[in-house]
Design a protein around this motif. Sequence first.
Motif, PDB file in Angstrom:
ATOM      1  N   HIS A   1      11.816   7.169  -9.464  1.00  0.00           N
ATOM      2  CA  HIS A   1      11.691   5.882  -8.788  1.00  0.00           C
ATOM      3  C   HIS A   1      10.404   5.765  -7.983  1.00  0.00           C
ATOM      4  N   LEU A   2       9.774   6.891  -7.654  1.00  0.00           N
ATOM      5  CA  LEU A   2       8.470   6.806  -6.999  1.00  0.00           C
ATOM      6  C   LEU A   2       7.469   6.086  -7.905  1.00  0.00           C
ATOM      7  N   GLY A   3       7.603   6.301  -9.222  1.00  0.00           N
ATOM      8  CA  GLY A   3       6.693   5.658 -10.164  1.00  0.00           C
ATOM      9  C   GLY A   3       6.988   4.196 -10.385  1.00  0.00           C
ATOM     10  N   GLY A   4       8.180   3.747  -9.995  1.00  0.00           N
ATOM     11  CA  GLY A   4       8.529   2.346 -10.193  1.00  0.00           C
ATOM     12  C   GLY A   4       8.819   1.605  -8.911  1.00  0.00           C
ATOM     13  N   CYS A   5       8.462   2.200  -7.756  1.00  0.00           N
ATOM     14  CA  CYS A   5       8.822   1.565  -6.491  1.00  0.00           C
ATOM     15  C   CYS A   5       8.064   0.262  -6.263  1.00  0.00           C
TER      16      CYS A   5
ATOM     17  N   GLU B   1       0.824  -1.208   0.000  1.00  0.00           N
ATOM     18  CA  GLU B   1       0.000   0.000   0.000  1.00  0.00           C
ATOM     19  C   GLU B   1       0.864   1.266   0.000  1.00  0.00           C
ATOM     20  N   TRP B   2       1.997   1.204   0.693  1.00  0.00           N
ATOM     21  CA  TRP B   2       2.903   2.346   0.674  1.00  0.00           C
ATOM     22  C   TRP B   2       3.425   2.590  -0.741  1.00  0.00           C
ATOM     23  N   THR B   3       3.765   1.535  -1.443  1.00  0.00           N
ATOM     24  CA  THR B   3       4.261   1.734  -2.815  1.00  0.00           C
ATOM     25  C   THR B   3       3.151   2.272  -3.707  1.00  0.00           C
ATOM     26  N   ARG B   4       1.927   1.855  -3.459  1.00  0.00           N
ATOM     27  CA  ARG B   4       0.806   2.405  -4.223  1.00  0.00           C
ATOM     28  C   ARG B   4       0.668   3.914  -3.955  1.00  0.00           C
ATOM     29  N   TYR B   5       0.864   4.290  -2.702  1.00  0.00           N
ATOM     30  CA  TYR B   5       0.789   5.708  -2.340  1.00  0.00           C
ATOM     31  C   TYR B   5       1.912   6.500  -3.039  1.00  0.00           C
ATOM     32  N   PHE B   6       3.121   5.936  -3.052  1.00  0.00           N
ATOM     33  CA  PHE B   6       4.228   6.622  -3.722  1.00  0.00           C
ATOM     34  C   PHE B   6       3.960   6.756  -5.220  1.00  0.00           C
ATOM     35  N   GLN B   7       3.334   5.743  -5.793  1.00  0.00           N
ATOM     36  CA  GLN B   7       2.966   5.819  -7.213  1.00  0.00           C
ATOM     37  C   GLN B   7       1.987   6.971  -7.451  1.00  0.00           C
ATOM     38  N   LEU B   8       1.017   7.122  -6.555  1.00  0.00           N
ATOM     39  CA  LEU B   8       0.048   8.218  -6.686  1.00  0.00           C
ATOM     40  C   LEU B   8       0.730   9.580  -6.575  1.00  0.00           C
TER      41      LEU B   8
END
Length: 333
Positions: free
Chosen positions: A75-79, A36-43
């Motif tokens: 990298h936020l978009g690919g985390c 979920e954290w990686t989803r948040y970073f993607q957003l």
Amino acid sequence: MEAVLGQVSELPALLAVSRSSLVRDWDPPTLDRALEWTRYFQLLHDRFRGRPRLRDALGRRLRRCQTGSPLSFRHLGGCSELLGLALLENRSLPPAACRRLLQRLLQGEADPEPVRLALLARRKAASCLLEGFSLSPGPRVCTEADLLLCRLKEDELEAGAALSWLGPVLEQLPQPRAFAVVAEALLRQGGGAEAGSVADPLLSWLLDDLHRFSACCLLLPGTLLATLADRFAQLSRRYLDLLAEWGSHFLYDPLQGRWVKSSSEEAKLSWEELRERFGCLCQGSLQLREQTQSALKLLKARDGDFEVCGLSVWTDLLLEVEKDLRKKQSPNV
């Protein structure tokens, strides 16, 4: 905004933990929270990529907090991919958390994760399932090569996009396998003009750092390197230059009647290994064979153009290579 910056600061730590033995304490809910954290970073990435000032602020915070490979705003978009691949490689992840990870990655089109994550991770996870979590080097390398090619093809229209994430992803792998993955990806993509920009970032990652390329040529077999040299002209030139450098550190020992390393630090290969590498190149296409022989003849000429064995390593190598070629052409002689 300060709260957002503080949250982004946690990404390097999250990725570091995902590659460590600390994940042995993860249960399925913990894994869900990490995803979920990686989803948040993607957003955050999607929201701020069109706002230069905020994007730069996030990038600066990432660079300030990193402890390993360089991270940037991109990298936020690919985390999600970075986390998923790291966890799939981490044998410390408990079975229950590993099953949850595979379930999440295999959810298919109903999964709201970005399309590229769903595609890349499902292939990786499916391979893990089929191999029972004990992949042999062959299937694992092939799967990871597929992942790289898929992502590279997505970035093909965005010049330079791949270089920002390719290095950090490959640096998560043990070095021998990272080189094998890149080699397999290059072989699957093919050489020449049809390889296009997909092969370019792979070659740049491999060739632009001399120490990395040297390590690659030490770890990969000569037959594989010769195949790559046959397909990619820039790699063949660099490989021949490297072999020439290694060969310059041999001395002839008259007592042993053979070429030996002048120092263990400089001469990376033994005489037999160096001969085998040049021999593999001469077993390739006519063009590669002629290129290799021309390189050896030029080195021989620069070294005095001797015709007697034991005076120049290049004379002896050229004689050995040509002798092997004659044997191949006339096996009964």
